[in-house]
Design an enzyme around this catalytic site. Sequence first.
Site, PDB file in Angstrom:
ATOM      1  N   TYR A 179       1.842   8.018  -1.399  1.00  0.00           N
ATOM      2  CA  TYR A 179       2.007   7.868  -2.895  1.00  0.00           C
ATOM      3  C   TYR A 179       2.050   6.492  -3.303  1.00  0.00           C
ATOM      4  O   TYR A 179       3.567   5.917  -3.471  1.00  0.00           O
ATOM      5  CB  TYR A 179       3.082   8.734  -3.516  1.00  0.00           C
ATOM      6  CG  TYR A 179       2.954  10.362  -3.199  1.00  0.00           C
ATOM      7  CD1 TYR A 179       2.169  11.167  -4.233  1.00  0.00           C
ATOM      8  CD2 TYR A 179       3.402  10.908  -2.049  1.00  0.00           C
ATOM      9  CE1 TYR A 179       1.961  12.133  -3.954  1.00  0.00           C
ATOM     10  CE2 TYR A 179       3.036  12.316  -1.714  1.00  0.00           C
ATOM     11  CZ  TYR A 179       2.276  12.950  -2.937  1.00  0.00           C
ATOM     12  OH  TYR A 179       2.211  14.304  -2.660  1.00  0.00           O
ATOM     13  N   CYS A 180       1.303   5.594  -3.376  1.00  0.00           N
ATOM     14  CA  CYS A 180       1.413   4.062  -3.642  1.00  0.00           C
ATOM     15  C   CYS A 180       2.173   3.949  -4.853  1.00  0.00           C
ATOM     16  O   CYS A 180       1.522   4.325  -6.073  1.00  0.00           O
ATOM     17  CB  CYS A 180       0.135   3.538  -3.751  1.00  0.00           C
ATOM     18  SG  CYS A 180      -0.888   3.461  -2.001  1.00  0.00           S
TER      19      CYS A 180
END
Length: 252
Positions: A179-180
């Site tokens: 989940y950048c």
Amino acid sequence: MLCFYGIFQSDVNTPLSLMEQYFSELGMTKEDCQEIRWIDNYAYQYDLLLELTTEFLLNRVNPFLELSPYFKGRSDVVQKPIPEIGLGEIWDLLSQRNLGESSMEWTLFGGKMNEISMSNIPFPHRAGTSFLVVNIASRNSLNTTLARRSISWSRQLYKTIGKYIPNAPSNPRSAYVNYCDFYMGTNNRNEYTNVGRARIWGAHYFKSNFDKRVKVNTMVDPQNFFHFEQSIPLYQQEKVKGKRKKCLSFHV
């Protein structure tokens, strides 16, 4: 509408016993449960018929993105349970309306993961980690007002969770790499990538494994071909300029 979706890896009797022991007020019965194959869980999450599991897994377009193509996800890897007062604050935020779709995912850690050293492979969140929590704010339109409201909600929830997570210098707030989260920091744009700057966000994802990843990337990709906002940089970057003609991002 508030909805709870849970997965338990066992036959139905074990979770029923645990729910009766700890959450008897919910009155969960066997009719509230459905035993399915693990692989079918991925179709079930999107309210698809289980017969469509194969079709779903072979579809390169995520149905979630078709329904809500705009979303922001942020994560925390948590060592200790969040106290009841904190859960109350989270509940109040989840109960807010006019946000589009908002959700949280809680993934329990432990078991076999505790037996693997944090330095064996890049993923460091092993023994001592209780669970992963992800909050997602999504919407199906480009409405500017709704977008600002969703982002504000995501930031507020992330801040609320942070109040109940130890954040000492030796134990920074951790995150899940897939989940950048660009709020934690990004590489320089149109400049030489800086390892020191990248370590600011890299320590959240990889802890002490970050420098090992930099060494590996320096060896296997010396031209820094695979780069994006939070890609692993190279040592001696002053000799290898990160070209910005094309941004490549890989997510599992």
